[in-house]
Write a protein that holds these residues in place. Sequence first.
Motif, short mmCIF file in Angstrom:
data_model
loop_
_atom_site.label_atom_id
_atom_site.label_comp_id
_atom_site.label_asym_id
_atom_site.label_seq_id
_atom_site.Cartn_x
_atom_site.Cartn_y
_atom_site.Cartn_z
N VAL A 189 25.87 33.57 -41.09
CA VAL A 189 27.59 33.14 -41.69
C VAL A 189 28.02 32.16 -41.00
O VAL A 189 27.92 31.68 -39.84
CB VAL A 189 28.20 34.39 -41.12
N GLY A 190 28.60 31.33 -41.83
CA GLY A 190 29.38 30.04 -41.46
C GLY A 190 28.68 28.87 -41.61
O GLY A 190 28.96 27.88 -41.43
N GLN A 191 27.33 29.11 -41.95
CA GLN A 191 26.41 27.78 -42.23
C GLN A 191 26.56 27.42 -43.56
O GLN A 191 26.89 28.05 -44.56
CB GLN A 191 25.08 28.26 -41.98
N TYR A 192 26.63 26.17 -43.98
CA TYR A 192 26.48 25.52 -45.01
C TYR A 192 25.35 26.01 -45.89
O TYR A 192 24.17 26.17 -45.27
CB TYR A 192 26.53 23.86 -44.86
N ILE A 193 25.40 26.22 -47.30
CA ILE A 193 24.18 26.41 -47.92
C ILE A 193 23.29 25.25 -47.89
O ILE A 193 23.70 24.20 -47.83
CB ILE A 193 24.49 26.97 -49.49
N GLY A 194 21.88 25.47 -48.16
CA GLY A 194 20.86 24.39 -47.88
C GLY A 194 20.47 24.35 -46.58
O GLY A 194 19.55 23.51 -46.39
N THR A 195 21.12 24.71 -45.61
CA THR A 195 20.63 24.93 -44.27
C THR A 195 20.07 26.49 -43.71
O THR A 195 19.65 26.28 -42.51
CB THR A 195 21.75 24.56 -43.25
N ILE A 196 20.08 27.22 -44.65
CA ILE A 196 19.73 28.74 -44.21
C ILE A 196 18.26 28.98 -44.44
O ILE A 196 17.42 29.43 -43.67
CB ILE A 196 20.67 29.62 -44.83
N GLY A 197 17.78 28.69 -45.70
CA GLY A 197 16.24 28.73 -46.07
C GLY A 197 15.43 27.60 -45.46
O GLY A 197 15.83 26.67 -44.66
N ASP A 198 14.07 27.62 -45.71
CA ASP A 198 13.10 26.70 -45.15
C ASP A 198 13.57 25.34 -45.74
O ASP A 198 13.17 24.31 -45.25
CB ASP A 198 11.84 27.08 -45.69
N VAL A 199 13.98 25.34 -47.16
CA VAL A 199 14.56 23.95 -47.90
C VAL A 199 15.61 24.14 -48.51
O VAL A 199 16.08 25.42 -49.14
CB VAL A 199 13.14 23.63 -48.73
N GLY A 200 16.38 23.20 -48.72
CA GLY A 200 17.59 23.19 -49.57
C GLY A 200 17.33 22.14 -50.50
O GLY A 200 16.99 20.96 -50.09
N ALA A 201 17.78 22.15 -51.83
CA ALA A 201 17.60 21.17 -52.76
C ALA A 201 19.15 21.10 -53.37
O ALA A 201 19.32 21.77 -54.24
CB ALA A 201 16.45 21.69 -53.98
N PHE A 202 19.42 19.79 -53.53
CA PHE A 202 20.57 19.27 -53.86
C PHE A 202 20.42 18.39 -54.95
O PHE A 202 19.70 17.45 -55.11
CB PHE A 202 21.67 18.56 -52.84
N SER A 203 21.36 18.40 -55.87
CA SER A 203 21.61 17.51 -57.02
C SER A 203 23.04 16.54 -56.83
O SER A 203 23.96 17.06 -56.62
CB SER A 203 21.71 18.14 -58.51
N PHE A 204 22.78 15.16 -57.20
CA PHE A 204 24.06 14.37 -57.37
C PHE A 204 24.37 14.08 -58.68
O PHE A 204 24.79 12.76 -58.77
CB PHE A 204 23.63 13.21 -56.11
N PHE A 205 23.97 14.69 -59.62
CA PHE A 205 24.03 14.20 -60.77
C PHE A 205 25.72 14.25 -61.06
O PHE A 205 26.39 14.63 -60.35
CB PHE A 205 23.87 15.50 -61.91
N PRO A 206 26.15 13.34 -61.85
CA PRO A 206 27.57 12.76 -61.89
C PRO A 206 28.63 13.94 -61.83
O PRO A 206 29.75 13.74 -61.39
CB PRO A 206 27.74 11.83 -63.22
N THR A 207 28.35 14.98 -62.71
CA THR A 207 29.41 16.11 -62.74
C THR A 207 29.12 17.12 -61.58
O THR A 207 30.24 17.97 -61.55
CB THR A 207 28.88 16.82 -64.07
#
Length: 389
Positions: A189-207
């Motif tokens: 609790v209080g952690q950003y998503i993407g830091t809880i599992g073994d890997v986080g995968a983010f998209s920087f698509f313009p939208t």
Amino acid sequence: MSQINVPILDLKPQYQAIKAEIQAAVNQVLESGQFILGPVVKAFETDVANYLGVKHAIGVNSGTDALIIGLRAMGIVPGDEVITTPFSFFATAESISMVGATPVFVDIRPDTFNIDPDLIEAAITPKTKAIMPVHLYGNPAAMTQIMDIAARHNLKVIEDCAQAFGAIYQGDCCGDNPNCDAPTRDLTVGQYIGTIGDVGAFSFFPTKNLGAYGDGGLITTNDDEIAEAAHMLRVHGAKERYKNIMLGYNSRLDAMQAAILQVKLRHIDEWNRKRRWVAETYSQLLKELDNVISPHIFNGHVFHQYTVRILDGRRDRVKQALAEAGIGAMIYYPIPQNQLPIYVGHYPNLIVSGQLAQEVLSLPIWPELSLTQIQAVAANFQRVIETEV
């Protein structure tokens, strides 16, 4: 009623607000002559890792590549199974199939639109190697329960964070649920998503909430071995040039996009707060409508989309009537992944995701949306719901 046109998304106001910062960052890259990886990308990776509170951040060229490389870096191979949600963009399941594994779809919760953790264990087989929750629309999935299941069954977890940069996990139940049995002490609790599992995968698509001016993606992990593998996989499987030790990809984040993202990262908390204000304002204006369910305002939700449910079978007609009134709206997603042409016939229908695919409608949302625009959207939506359809 006078007509006001409100598109589903308008990126121009944001650019105008930070134009000088963006142009200075872009000019710096142009003057440097270094356009692929290099110090600008490294600086962004450091900044975003510090922001999220994660050990490693590896820039790649799209959110889809972040999923594919993340899966491979975790050791997912052909013949493995990965449990995920049917209610997401195709890149979620596609990434699993692209590494030769099999997506296994588990239905969703109607209140969160995310994978139902109570159904995950029944889907685990000896071939299951990972779980891929999606933080859909910017709402964190039930990570406490998912991580607990993964630990009991020795499974990896890769978070699909494409729509949820800056979302903070606040527990598996909303605070006003008296029947919530989530653990009272939860280290996630209080952690950003993407830091809880073994890997986080983010998209920087313009939208996206944090969007580039082109494609871009990010892999996050606290695991040194996963990070090393991801670094190699993004540059043709090489630790050193001309010493390729595995089959990899050409998946490097452009320095230009990294510079733009580094500027925008400084504003992301403000933008996400404004998105939440837009969502809260919509919900207040729409709360009395029959046959419409507004999204729950869960803690930590960053509202990449504001998605209502229209319960009486009129969703498509409502969308059309809004378009005629100058109001943009989108359906995310009209077909669950398990029923897409590439997979249809291989999976059973899943009741909740199938039902929601016929009900969901996303209304305009972006940080610069004005109160006048919000009120116009809400007024037209109410009029369509109550009188015209």
